[in-house]
Design a protein around this motif. Structure first.
Motif, short mmCIF file in Angstrom:
data_model
loop_
_atom_site.label_atom_id
_atom_site.label_comp_id
_atom_site.label_asym_id
_atom_site.label_seq_id
_atom_site.Cartn_x
_atom_site.Cartn_y
_atom_site.Cartn_z
N LEU A 101 6.92 6.73 5.18
CA LEU A 101 7.23 5.48 4.93
C LEU A 101 5.73 4.78 5.15
O LEU A 101 5.06 4.21 4.16
CB LEU A 101 7.98 4.60 5.61
N PHE A 102 5.20 4.99 6.23
CA PHE A 102 4.08 4.56 6.58
C PHE A 102 2.77 4.91 5.69
O PHE A 102 1.82 4.39 5.50
CB PHE A 102 3.70 4.50 8.16
N CYS A 103 2.73 6.42 5.42
CA CYS A 103 2.01 6.96 4.40
C CYS A 103 2.13 6.31 3.15
O CYS A 103 0.95 6.21 2.43
CB CYS A 103 2.43 8.41 4.47
N GLN A 104 3.06 6.10 2.62
CA GLN A 104 3.15 5.27 1.42
C GLN A 104 2.38 3.86 1.63
O GLN A 104 1.50 3.51 0.66
CB GLN A 104 4.61 5.02 0.92
N MET A 105 2.79 3.21 2.70
CA MET A 105 2.42 1.86 2.76
C MET A 105 0.65 1.71 2.89
O MET A 105 0.14 1.13 2.68
CB MET A 105 2.99 1.08 4.05
N ALA A 106 0.21 2.75 3.65
CA ALA A 106 -1.18 2.75 3.89
C ALA A 106 -2.19 3.71 2.77
O ALA A 106 -3.39 3.53 2.98
CB ALA A 106 -1.40 3.36 5.44
N GLY A 107 -1.47 4.45 2.41
CA GLY A 107 -2.16 5.41 1.43
C GLY A 107 -1.98 5.32 0.05
O GLY A 107 -2.57 4.78 -0.93
N LEU A 108 -0.58 5.82 -0.62
CA LEU A 108 -0.16 5.77 -1.59
C LEU A 108 -0.45 4.54 -2.53
O LEU A 108 -0.72 4.35 -3.76
CB LEU A 108 1.13 6.48 -1.82
N GLY A 109 0.39 3.51 -1.76
CA GLY A 109 0.34 2.23 -2.71
C GLY A 109 -0.94 1.61 -2.75
O GLY A 109 -1.21 1.29 -3.93
N PRO A 110 -1.82 1.56 -1.56
CA PRO A 110 -3.22 0.87 -1.79
C PRO A 110 -3.97 1.74 -3.00
O PRO A 110 -4.62 0.95 -3.84
CB PRO A 110 -3.85 1.07 -0.74
#
Length: 228
Positions: A101-110
């Motif tokens: 979840l944090f990987c998405q928030m900090a990486g994939l999304g941005p």
């Protein structure tokens, strides 16, 4: 009843997917980003960062008064705990979901957000920015592709980690990505896009890149459009 302050961006869509999957009663409060609804004082009182999504839970378990929550990752965690769904109870598996979840928030999304901006919204073409964020996004697609090589979902069972990532993969063509280059991610995408809750979520949403209203059939064909 949960009020969902919403626009059909990937971050808004992932929270709506959860609500549809869990069957929690909710009411959408549209937030028109193009006219600045996100900056109105009444919205900022709920979401201090002035960004969607946000929710107000009028029947929280932890107190008698309505509870407002902003930031899509925090909302997913709260809803998963509230519903007792899509989040493992076993501590090590729970930690795995949190990491992705944090990987998405900090990486994939941005990164996907940046390529979406420079590839679609920017008023001038900036090849350096487009190529930089296309490559960064491709790298993150590759991380997910590797993760999904030996498991059906990001953490074995379908979870909020999958719900968080999926809406950022839907506009893969606008992000300059070809899912056929990521076979495990492509397989995962094909499975999630036909889930009834996902089709309901996208059925009356407007595509953030084209402004076109998506129909239920669109979600069922997203993976096959012009990928070469």
């Amino acid at each position: 009843m949960i009020q969902l302050y919403y626009a059909a961006t990937p971050n808004g869509l992932k929270v709506r997917i959860f609500l549809e999957e869990a069957g929690l009663p909710y009411h959408i409060v549209p937030v028109n980003l193009s006219i600045g609804d996100q900056s109105r004082p009444e919205f900022v009182a709920i979401a201090p960062n002035g960004r969607i999504p946000a929710i107000v839970d009028h029947s929280p378990a932890m107190r008698d008064q309505p509870l407002s929550i902003f930031e899509s990752g925090a909302i997913l965690l709260y809803l998963a705990d509230k519903a007792g769904m899509f989040m493992p109870e076993e501590p090590s598996r729970r930690l795995e979901v949190l990491q992705w979840l944090f990987c998405q928030m900090a990486g994939l999304g941005p990164m996907a957000g940046q390529i979406g901006h420079f590839n679609v919204y920017a008023t001038e073409t900036l090849p350096y920015a487009i190529e930089r964020y296309r490559v960064e996004t491709a790298g993150l697609y590759g991380v997910l592709d590797k993760r999904l090589a030996d498991r059906p979902f990001i953490v074995e069972d379908y979870s909020i980690a999958d719900m968080a990532c999926f809406p950022w993969i839907v506009p893969h063509m606008a992000h300059g990505q070809n899912l056929r280059e990521f076979p495990n991610l492509h397989r995962w995408f094909e499975e999630i896009r036909v889930r009834p809750a996902v089709i309901r979520t996208y059925g009356d949403s407007k595509d953030v890149y084209t402004g076109r209203t998506l129909q239920s059939a669109d979600c069922a064909t997203l993976g096959s459009q012009s990928e070469g």
